[in-house]
Design a protein around this motif. Structure first.
Motif, short mmCIF file in Angstrom:
data_model
loop_
_atom_site.label_atom_id
_atom_site.label_comp_id
_atom_site.label_asym_id
_atom_site.label_seq_id
_atom_site.Cartn_x
_atom_site.Cartn_y
_atom_site.Cartn_z
N ARG A 137 0.82 -1.21 0.00
CA ARG A 137 0.00 0.00 0.00
C ARG A 137 0.86 1.25 0.00
NH1 ARG A 137 -1.64 2.37 4.38
NH2 ARG A 137 -1.24 0.55 5.64
N THR A 138 1.90 1.25 0.83
CA THR A 138 2.73 2.46 0.99
C THR A 138 4.06 2.39 0.27
OG1 THR A 138 3.82 1.64 2.99
CG2 THR A 138 1.72 2.83 3.29
N GLY A 139 4.48 1.18 -0.10
CA GLY A 139 5.80 1.02 -0.71
C GLY A 139 6.93 0.98 0.30
N GLU A 140 6.60 1.01 1.59
CA GLU A 140 7.63 1.01 2.64
C GLU A 140 8.27 -0.37 2.77
OE1 GLU A 140 8.18 1.98 7.39
OE2 GLU A 140 6.17 1.77 6.58
N VAL A 141 9.60 -0.38 2.83
CA VAL A 141 10.37 -1.60 3.01
C VAL A 141 10.86 -1.65 4.45
CG1 VAL A 141 12.45 -2.86 2.31
CG2 VAL A 141 11.10 -1.63 0.60
N MET A 142 10.76 -2.81 5.08
CA MET A 142 11.25 -3.00 6.44
C MET A 142 12.20 -4.19 6.46
SD MET A 142 7.61 -2.38 8.33
CE MET A 142 6.70 -2.96 6.90
N TRP A 143 13.31 -4.02 7.14
CA TRP A 143 14.32 -5.07 7.26
C TRP A 143 14.41 -5.55 8.69
CZ3 TRP A 143 19.61 -4.23 4.45
CH2 TRP A 143 19.41 -4.20 3.06
N SER A 144 14.75 -6.82 8.85
CA SER A 144 15.03 -7.34 10.18
C SER A 144 16.44 -6.91 10.58
CB SER A 144 14.94 -8.87 10.19
OG SER A 144 16.00 -9.45 9.45
N PRO A 145 16.73 -6.86 11.88
CA PRO A 145 18.09 -6.51 12.32
C PRO A 145 19.16 -7.42 11.72
CG PRO A 145 16.57 -6.42 14.18
CD PRO A 145 15.81 -7.00 13.01
N ALA A 146 18.83 -8.70 11.56
CA ALA A 146 19.81 -9.64 11.00
C ALA A 146 20.14 -9.29 9.56
CB ALA A 146 19.28 -11.07 11.10
N LEU A 147 19.17 -8.81 8.79
CA LEU A 147 19.44 -8.44 7.40
C LEU A 147 20.37 -7.24 7.34
CD1 LEU A 147 18.75 -9.49 4.61
CD2 LEU A 147 16.82 -7.91 4.55
N PHE A 160 24.30 -7.22 5.61
CA PHE A 160 24.78 -6.27 4.59
C PHE A 160 25.69 -5.20 5.19
CE2 PHE A 160 21.15 -8.07 2.32
CZ PHE A 160 21.75 -8.34 1.10
N GLY A 161 26.02 -5.35 6.48
CA GLY A 161 26.93 -4.41 7.12
C GLY A 161 26.36 -3.00 7.21
N MET A 162 25.05 -2.90 7.33
CA MET A 162 24.41 -1.59 7.39
C MET A 162 23.95 -1.27 8.81
SD MET A 162 22.21 -1.82 3.84
CE MET A 162 21.43 -0.24 4.09
N ASP A 163 23.86 0.01 9.11
CA ASP A 163 23.41 0.48 10.41
C ASP A 163 21.91 0.21 10.54
OD1 ASP A 163 22.77 1.79 12.75
OD2 ASP A 163 23.37 3.78 12.03
N PRO A 164 21.48 -0.55 11.57
CA PRO A 164 20.05 -0.84 11.72
C PRO A 164 19.21 0.40 12.03
CG PRO A 164 21.34 -1.98 13.41
CD PRO A 164 22.30 -1.25 12.54
N GLU A 165 19.86 1.49 12.38
CA GLU A 165 19.12 2.73 12.62
C GLU A 165 18.82 3.47 11.31
OE1 GLU A 165 17.91 3.65 15.65
OE2 GLU A 165 18.69 1.72 16.30
N SER A 166 19.50 3.07 10.23
CA SER A 166 19.27 3.73 8.95
C SER A 166 18.07 3.09 8.24
CB SER A 166 20.51 3.64 8.06
OG SER A 166 20.75 2.29 7.70
N GLN A 200 16.49 -2.71 -4.02
CA GLN A 200 16.67 -4.00 -3.37
C GLN A 200 17.35 -5.01 -4.29
OE1 GLN A 200 15.52 -5.27 -0.17
NE2 GLN A 200 15.10 -3.18 0.44
N ALA A 201 16.97 -5.05 -5.55
CA ALA A 201 17.50 -6.05 -6.49
C ALA A 201 19.01 -5.99 -6.60
CB ALA A 201 16.85 -5.88 -7.87
N GLN A 202 19.59 -4.81 -6.41
CA GLN A 202 21.04 -4.66 -6.52
C GLN A 202 21.78 -5.38 -5.39
OE1 GLN A 202 21.65 -0.44 -6.55
NE2 GLN A 202 20.31 -0.13 -8.32
N LEU A 203 21.10 -5.68 -4.31
CA LEU A 203 21.73 -6.29 -3.14
C LEU A 203 21.71 -7.81 -3.17
CD1 LEU A 203 20.24 -3.94 -0.41
CD2 LEU A 203 22.55 -3.87 -1.36
N PHE A 204 20.90 -8.38 -4.01
CA PHE A 204 20.71 -9.83 -4.02
C PHE A 204 21.23 -10.42 -5.33
CE2 PHE A 204 17.56 -8.09 -1.15
CZ PHE A 204 17.65 -8.94 -0.04
N ALA A 205 21.66 -11.68 -5.28
CA ALA A 205 22.06 -12.40 -6.49
C ALA A 205 20.83 -12.51 -7.39
CB ALA A 205 22.58 -13.78 -6.13
N PRO A 206 21.00 -12.42 -8.70
CA PRO A 206 19.84 -12.45 -9.61
C PRO A 206 18.93 -13.66 -9.39
CG PRO A 206 21.82 -11.85 -10.80
CD PRO A 206 22.25 -12.21 -9.42
N GLU A 207 19.52 -14.84 -9.17
CA GLU A 207 18.68 -16.02 -8.98
C GLU A 207 17.91 -15.95 -7.68
OE1 GLU A 207 22.79 -16.96 -7.44
OE2 GLU A 207 22.02 -16.12 -9.30
N SER A 208 18.47 -15.31 -6.67
CA SER A 208 17.78 -15.14 -5.40
C SER A 208 16.65 -14.12 -5.56
CB SER A 208 18.75 -14.66 -4.32
OG SER A 208 18.08 -14.42 -3.11
#
Length: 192
Positions: A153-163, A167-173, A181-189
């Motif tokens: 509905r909103t297009g908002e993406v939410m990630w779990s802390p483990a994700l 990806f070595g990203m700050d969970p506060e960001s 999103q597609a750039q972060l995953f292998a094409p087959e995934s």
């Protein structure tokens, strides 16, 4: 509660207690009597030993933390204050309490209206959900997996802390938006 609002007051799912400035209970509705486990509330003080107020950690509540006492001390309304009460039958109920002072013409508090609802079941459900979320986070951490969701509905993406950790990203960001999103995953995934 004599008067034209008797039926309304007694139909409420909230307990309503009217205290005088010395904390004497002047009036109470049927729900208040049921939740507190006492039919003859009028004339009792807020400090009556028939019920016990507890903090969220189950420690005894000090007198100055009682809802009516807080309103008398601050002269301000109290909203959504969580307490545990132990009525005479020994059960424990979690209540969400609000209280409002009523002032006389000289600015002195004449009465304090206290309302409370039983949130015992809701609190149990919240605790169950929180425990499940903690277990999921721990499982993801141990297994080195994560998850993400997309609100269509909103297009908002939410990630779990483990994700975020994967990806070595700050969970506060904020997570990357869906278009990136597609750039972060292998094409087959991503294709799955």
């Amino acid at each position: 509660m004599p008067g034209r609002f008797d039926a309304v007051m007694d139909a409420l799912q909230a307990g309503v207690v009217i205290h005088s400035a010395d904390t004497t209970i002047l009036e109470a509705n049927a729900r208040a009597r049921a939740l507190l486990g006492i039919s003859d509330l009028e004339g009792r003080l807020a400090t009556d030993p028939a019920w016990v107020f507890l903090e969220a950690d189950h420690k005894p509540m000090t007198l100055e933390r009682f809802p009516v006492m807080q309103v008398l001390a601050t002269r301000a309304p109290l909203r959504d204050f969580r307490i545990i009460i132990r009525p005479p039958d020994g059960s424990e109920l979690t209540l969400t309490v609000s209280a409002t002072p009523e002032f006389d013409d000289d600015g002195a508090i004449r009465e304090v209206a206290v309302t409370f609802i039983d949130t015992t079941e809701r609190d149990r459900y919240e605790q169950t959900l929180l425990a499940g979320a903690r277990q999921l986070a721990e499982t993801e951490r141990i297994a080195h997996v994560g998850h993400w969701t997309l609100d269509l509905r909103t297009g908002e993406v939410m990630w779990s802390p483990a994700l975020y950790a994967m990806f070595g990203m700050d969970p506060e960001s904020a997570p990357p938006d869906y278009a990136h999103q597609a750039q972060l995953f292998a094409p087959e995934s991503w294709a799955r």
